[in-house]
Design an enzyme around this catalytic site. Structure first.
Site, PDB file in Angstrom:
ATOM      1  N   PRO A  86       0.825  -1.215   0.000  1.00 36.11           N
ATOM      2  CA  PRO A  86       0.000   0.000   0.000  1.00 36.11           C
ATOM      3  C   PRO A  86       0.859   1.264   0.000  1.00 36.11           C
ATOM      4  CG  PRO A  86      -0.070  -1.087   2.152  1.00 36.11           C
ATOM      5  CD  PRO A  86       0.706  -1.979   1.250  1.00 36.11           C
ATOM      6  N   GLU A 114       1.550  -8.344   8.767  1.00 41.65           N
ATOM      7  CA  GLU A 114       1.858  -6.914   8.960  1.00 41.65           C
ATOM      8  C   GLU A 114       2.701  -6.334   7.829  1.00 41.65           C
ATOM      9  OE1 GLU A 114       0.881  -4.324  10.923  1.00 41.65           O
ATOM     10  OE2 GLU A 114      -0.642  -5.834  11.310  1.00 41.65           O
ATOM     11  N   ARG A 151      -4.763  -8.255 -20.570  1.00 46.56           N
ATOM     12  CA  ARG A 151      -5.764  -7.905 -21.594  1.00 46.56           C
ATOM     13  C   ARG A 151      -5.195  -6.987 -22.662  1.00 46.56           C
ATOM     14  NH1 ARG A 151      -8.670  -3.333 -20.876  1.00 46.56           N
ATOM     15  NH2 ARG A 151     -10.634  -4.171 -21.640  1.00 46.56           N
ATOM     16  N   ASP A 165     -11.152   2.220 -24.235  1.00 50.58           N
ATOM     17  CA  ASP A 165     -11.479   2.057 -22.820  1.00 50.58           C
ATOM     18  C   ASP A 165     -11.188   3.345 -22.059  1.00 50.58           C
ATOM     19  OD1 ASP A 165     -12.289  -0.564 -22.780  1.00 50.58           O
ATOM     20  OD2 ASP A 165     -10.311  -1.373 -22.303  1.00 50.58           O
TER      21      ASP A 165
HETATM   22  C1  LIG Z   1      -2.036  -5.894   5.879  1.00 46.32           C
HETATM   23  S1  LIG Z   1      -0.968  -5.419   4.566  1.00 46.32           S
HETATM   24  C2  LIG Z   1       0.392  -4.693   5.421  1.00 46.32           C
HETATM   25  C3  LIG Z   1       0.337  -3.228   5.453  1.00 46.32           C
HETATM   26  C4  LIG Z   1       1.533  -2.598   6.172  1.00 46.32           C
HETATM   27  N1  LIG Z   1       1.474  -2.842   7.575  1.00 46.32           N
HETATM   28  C5  LIG Z   1       1.544  -1.089   5.902  1.00 46.32           C
HETATM   29  O1  LIG Z   1       0.943  -0.356   6.679  1.00 46.32           O
HETATM   30  O2  LIG Z   1       2.123  -0.674   4.881  1.00 46.32           O
HETATM   31  C6  LIG Z   1      -0.328  -6.941   4.023  1.00 46.32           C
HETATM   32  C7  LIG Z   1       0.120  -6.973   2.582  1.00 46.32           C
HETATM   33  O3  LIG Z   1      -0.998  -6.792   1.726  1.00 46.32           O
HETATM   34  C8  LIG Z   1      -0.581  -6.171   0.524  1.00 46.32           C
HETATM   35  N2  LIG Z   1      -1.391  -4.960   0.346  1.00 46.32           N
HETATM   36  C9  LIG Z   1      -2.237  -4.411   1.238  1.00 46.32           C
HETATM   37  N3  LIG Z   1      -2.836  -3.328   0.747  1.00 46.32           N
HETATM   38  C10 LIG Z   1      -2.372  -3.157  -0.497  1.00 46.32           C
HETATM   39  C11 LIG Z   1      -2.597  -2.189  -1.516  1.00 46.32           C
HETATM   40  N4  LIG Z   1      -3.429  -1.174  -1.345  1.00 46.32           N
HETATM   41  N5  LIG Z   1      -1.945  -2.335  -2.680  1.00 46.32           N
HETATM   42  C12 LIG Z   1      -1.073  -3.354  -2.868  1.00 46.32           C
HETATM   43  N6  LIG Z   1      -0.824  -4.304  -1.937  1.00 46.32           N
HETATM   44  C13 LIG Z   1      -1.448  -4.200  -0.767  1.00 46.32           C
HETATM   45  C14 LIG Z   1       0.913  -5.908   0.629  1.00 46.32           C
HETATM   46  O4  LIG Z   1       1.604  -6.935  -0.012  1.00 46.32           O
HETATM   47  C15 LIG Z   1       1.115  -5.937   2.139  1.00 46.32           C
HETATM   48  O5  LIG Z   1       2.435  -6.290   2.495  1.00 46.32           O
END
Ligand SMILES: C[S@@+](CC[C@H](N)C(=O)[O-])C[C@H]1O[C@@H](n2cnc3c(N)ncnc32)[C@H](O)[C@@H]1O
Length: 241
Positions: A86, A114, A151, A165
């Site tokens: 994220p 986490e 795609r 698109d």
């Molecule tokens: C619960 S999340 C961990 C978030 C982390 N503690 C932080 O605050 O950045 C677990 C995993 O989900 C994935 N993930 C969660 N949200 C995401 C997003 N918006 N985009 C891409 N991957 C995401 C990532 O691989 C991340 O390491």
């Protein structure tokens, strides 16, 4: 194109791999996708992939060793390694376009719990997010990114069908209709029945511009309008007043 996805939950990909355009692209050899469970690369007998964070705190953190060993087993010189996070750059259509045309081997690492040990970032080329929210894991995001890229690969769907698109031309797509002509009193616009291709093209372009102006004005700020588009936009603004 080859896509390798590193995930602790390979079962999540079954529907994605076996359905619709993705299945067809795989069957036609346009893309090959393999899911790797990095738990298979652990050295300890309990197949432990995570541990508690140094310094204390909530939850478990994915350790470097299983992910990096898995990565090193599949990485080639031409591979591009994406870390799902994220905290990454927000994935957009123009990135899907450039990745589809320039990458032959994509590796996507899905986190969970986490998140990752920070040092995993040193082994990745790119960190991508699918939006400003936090998911349980990177699996859904890796499918979103793979789908958007696949795609666009030649032979997946016709070029004409993705060229118009939303976002492809920096605008949202115009409204689409199909049979029946009248659905519960709502009519298909007459222009679409006229058979006049140029008028239909202009109507669609104007609808695209009006819709983008109304819903995503930020897209218009980043886009240079052509003379024709400027003329149509002036009409839209005048009609609004
Ligand atoms: C619960 S999340 C961990 C978030 C982390 N503690 C932080 O605050 O950045 C677990 C995993 O989900 C994935 N993930 C969660 N949200 C995401 C997003 N918006 N985009 C891409 N991957 C995401 C990532 O691989 C991340 O390491």
């Amino acid at each position: 194109m080859k896509i390798d996805i590193l995930s602790l939950f390979p079962d999540m990909f079954t529907g994605f791999l076996e359905t619709s355009i993705i299945k067809r692209a795989r069957d036609k050899g346009i893309v090959s996708i393999q899911i790797h469970n990095f738990r298979d690369y652990t050295h300890d007998k309990h197949h432990k992939v995570d541990d508690t964070p140094y310094g204390g705190g909530q939850g478990m953190v994915l350790a470097c060793q299983p992910i990096v060993d898995c990565l090193e087993a599949i990485r080639q010189e031409e591979s591009v390694v994406v870390l799902m996070s994220p905290q990454g750059k927000t994935f957009q259509q123009h990135m899907a376009e450039s990745m589809a045309s320039s990458i032959s081997h994509l590796i996507i690492i899905c986190g969970h719990y986490e998140g990752f040990d920070e040092r995993i970032r040193a082994f990745c080329d790119l960190e991508l997010s699918i939006g400003d929210y936090v998911l349980t894991g990177g699996e859904l995001g890796s499918m979103v990114i793979s789908d958007a890229i696949i795609r666009l690969l030649e032979g997946s769907i016709t070029k004409a069908s993705h060229e118009e698109d939303s976002f492809s031309q920096g605008l949202l797509e115009y409204p689409q209709y199909t049979r029946p002509l009248d659905f519960r009193g709502m009519q298909v616009p007459d222009i679409l029945l006229s058979g006049h291709h140029e008028n239909i093209r202009l109507w669609r372009l104007k609808q695209s511009l009006a819709r983008t102006r109304q819903r995503r004005p930020d897209l218009l700020e980043q886009r240079q309008l052509s003379l024709e588009e400027k003329r149509l936009m002036a009409e839209i603004i005048a009609e609004d007043e």
